[in-house]
Scaffold this motif. Structure first.
Motif, PDB file in Angstrom:
ATOM      1  N   ILE A 269       0.839  -1.195   0.000  1.00 11.22           N
ATOM      2  CA  ILE A 269       0.000   0.000   0.000  1.00 11.22           C
ATOM      3  C   ILE A 269       0.871   1.240   0.000  1.00 11.22           C
ATOM      4  CG2 ILE A 269      -1.855   1.256   1.157  1.00 11.22           C
ATOM      5  CD1 ILE A 269      -2.631  -1.254   2.572  1.00 11.22           C
ATOM      6  N   GLY A 270       0.499   2.203  -0.822  1.00  7.47           N
ATOM      7  CA  GLY A 270       1.145   3.509  -0.798  1.00  7.47           C
ATOM      8  C   GLY A 270       0.247   4.509  -0.093  1.00  7.47           C
TER       9      GLY A 270
ATOM     10  N   PHE B  66      -4.296   9.034   3.172  1.00  9.33           N
ATOM     11  CA  PHE B  66      -4.999   8.443   2.044  1.00  9.33           C
ATOM     12  C   PHE B  66      -4.145   7.295   1.511  1.00  9.33           C
ATOM     13  CE2 PHE B  66      -5.933  12.938   2.347  1.00  9.33           C
ATOM     14  CZ  PHE B  66      -7.324  12.967   2.335  1.00  9.33           C
ATOM     15  N   GLY B  67      -4.754   6.119   1.382  1.00 10.13           N
ATOM     16  CA  GLY B  67      -4.019   4.940   0.952  1.00 10.13           C
ATOM     17  C   GLY B  67      -4.596   4.296  -0.288  1.00 10.13           C
ATOM     18  N   LEU B  68      -3.718   3.799  -1.125  1.00 13.39           N
ATOM     19  CA  LEU B  68      -4.104   3.073  -2.339  1.00 13.39           C
ATOM     20  C   LEU B  68      -3.161   1.890  -2.481  1.00 13.39           C
ATOM     21  CD1 LEU B  68      -5.820   2.923  -4.942  1.00 13.39           C
ATOM     22  CD2 LEU B  68      -4.069   4.332  -6.046  1.00 13.39           C
ATOM     23  N   GLY B  69      -3.724   0.681  -2.551  1.00 10.91           N
ATOM     24  CA  GLY B  69      -2.851  -0.486  -2.579  1.00 10.91           C
ATOM     25  C   GLY B  69      -3.453  -1.668  -3.292  1.00 10.91           C
TER      26      GLY B  69
ATOM     27  N   LEU C 268      -8.658   0.776  -0.942  1.00 14.51           N
ATOM     28  CA  LEU C 268      -8.814   2.225  -0.844  1.00 14.51           C
ATOM     29  C   LEU C 268      -9.044   2.576   0.615  1.00 14.51           C
ATOM     30  CD1 LEU C 268     -11.323   2.690  -3.822  1.00 14.51           C
ATOM     31  CD2 LEU C 268      -8.862   3.106  -3.884  1.00 14.51           C
ATOM     32  N   SER C 269      -8.251   3.519   1.158  1.00 14.67           N
ATOM     33  CA  SER C 269      -8.357   3.852   2.568  1.00 14.67           C
ATOM     34  C   SER C 269      -8.248   5.345   2.800  1.00 14.67           C
ATOM     35  CB  SER C 269      -7.250   3.157   3.388  1.00 14.67           C
ATOM     36  OG  SER C 269      -7.407   1.767   3.387  1.00 14.67           O
ATOM     37  N   VAL C 270      -8.913   5.810   3.859  1.00  8.42           N
ATOM     38  CA  VAL C 270      -8.753   7.172   4.335  1.00  8.42           C
ATOM     39  C   VAL C 270      -8.786   7.134   5.856  1.00  8.42           C
ATOM     40  CG1 VAL C 270     -11.245   7.642   4.163  1.00  8.42           C
ATOM     41  CG2 VAL C 270      -9.619   9.545   4.249  1.00  8.42           C
ATOM     42  N   GLY C 271      -7.879   7.866   6.484  1.00 11.71           N
ATOM     43  CA  GLY C 271      -7.800   7.853   7.932  1.00 11.71           C
ATOM     44  C   GLY C 271      -7.620   9.240   8.508  1.00 11.71           C
ATOM     45  N   TYR C 272      -8.062   9.406   9.748  1.00 13.07           N
ATOM     46  CA  TYR C 272      -7.876  10.656  10.489  1.00 13.07           C
ATOM     47  C   TYR C 272      -7.165  10.337  11.794  1.00 13.07           C
ATOM     48  CZ  TYR C 272      -8.897  14.231  13.966  1.00 13.07           C
ATOM     49  OH  TYR C 272      -8.771  15.150  14.963  1.00 13.07           O
ATOM     50  N   ASN C 273      -6.182  11.178  12.154  1.00 13.86           N
ATOM     51  CA  ASN C 273      -5.431  10.997  13.398  1.00 13.86           C
ATOM     52  C   ASN C 273      -5.373  12.288  14.184  1.00 13.86           C
ATOM     53  OD1 ASN C 273      -4.699   8.335  12.900  1.00 13.86           O
ATOM     54  ND2 ASN C 273      -2.972   8.964  11.637  1.00 13.86           N
TER      55      ASN C 273
END
Length: 317
Positions: A125-126, A156-159, A190-195
């Motif tokens: 994943i990038g 934001f992740g794409l893998g 497909l990913s999206v995260g909040y920290n």
């Protein structure tokens, strides 16, 4: 199927007296073998703020009812996964995560035991990280030109998940078709995260969607939506950083398809609660977590997830 992630900073963050200020990573998720009963709620990364290479062990067990009646015979499945995983930065805002699992699965039914083992599905994943900074006071001159981090960030992740694990069509007829070392398909992620990381507390969240491909057997696990939220705190000394956390996570699975037809009763959902801790000592990061289902309905209620736990040790780069 398994996976990983993220951007991380220098190991000195472990010994910072305010370690949560710099925590940017979150726990990311994908199911272990691409099957509907293998929950997506497994971290790609850790709470510690470091690039690393490490090993992780994950244990899961399930109980599957082979019939429609309450007294129908049941099979017990145990999933053991051993992972090599790593988190590597490319630039200050771009990073990759990689994972290579080995699966050892056991199934007991009517007194007979079946074992399958082998290399599982690897993943890559990038990630792109967007940091937010505090608004500068116009009346204060900033001589060093550096912005002050607010503690908030988006990722934001794409893998892709690769079909490095073997898929056996004969096993797909089990009540729990997740009893596989691999899926035999290419899957998109497909990913999206909040920290948010403050002085002593932090919160991280992740939403992920998995686009499952069709394998050479014309078998396609259902697409999957996963979500997770973890809250943690930190206790630090000059040499040790301890970070306990609690969290909730879940997965929603679409139905499986084969030869273009939907297989009834193969969708489902699960909500989990978890707790654990991470300890950083010099260049080593040790972690453990324990998870129990809060509610679930998998394969029409015929498959029940019991519990899972994981332990890992990483070497910070």
């Amino acid at each position: 199927m398994s996976i990983l992630l993220f951007q991380f900073q220098n190991l000195n963050a472990h010994n910072n007296l305010e370690p949560c200020k710099n925590h940017n990573n979150h726990q990311f998720f994908c199911d272990l073998c691409g099957c509907a009963t293998s929950s997506g709620s497994f971290g790609y990364g850790t709470l510690s703020n470091a690039n690393f290479i490490g090993i992780r062990y994950i244990y899961q067990n399930f109980e599957s009812k082979n019939g429609i009646f309450e007294n129908s015979p049941k099979s017990k499945e145990t999933f053991n996964t051993y992972q090599l995983w790593a988190q590597i930065p490319i630039t200050k805002t771009i990073y990759i995560s990689a994972n290579l699992p080995y699966q050892d699965l056991n199934r007991t039914f009517n007194g007979a035991t079946e074992n399958i083992s082998g290399l599982g599905d690897s993943s890559l994943i990038g990630w792109y990280k967007l940091n937010f900074y505090k608004k500068q006071d116009e009346n204060v001159v900033n001589f060093n030109g550096e912005k002050e981090a607010s503690g908030h960030s988006l990722q934001f992740g794409l893998g892709v998940k690769l079909p490095t694990g073997e898929f056996e069509e004969r096993l797909a007829d089990n009540v729990n078709p997740g009893f596989q070392v691999g899926t035999g398909s290419f899957d998109g992620i497909l990913s999206v995260g909040y920290n948010y990381g403050g002085n002593k507390i932090g919160v991280n969240t992740l939403l992920s969607y998995y686009l499952k491909g069709e394998n050479k057997n014309k078998y396609q696990f259902g697409n999957q939506f996963s979500y997770a939220l973890n809250a943690y705190t930190a206790f630090s000394t000059e040499k040790v950083n301890i970070m306990p956390f609690v969290g909730v996570s879940g997965d929603v699975y679409n139905a499986i398809e084969q030869y273009g037809e939907t297989l009834n009763g193969t969708d489902g959902n699960i909500l989990n609660g978890s707790l654990g801790s991470e300890v950083a000592i010099k260049n080593f990061i040790f972690g453990a977590s324990y998870t129990l289902p809060i509610s679930q309905k998998l394969f029409g209620g015929n498959v029940e997830s019991k519990q899972r736990f994981s332990v890992y040790v990483n070497f910070a780069l």
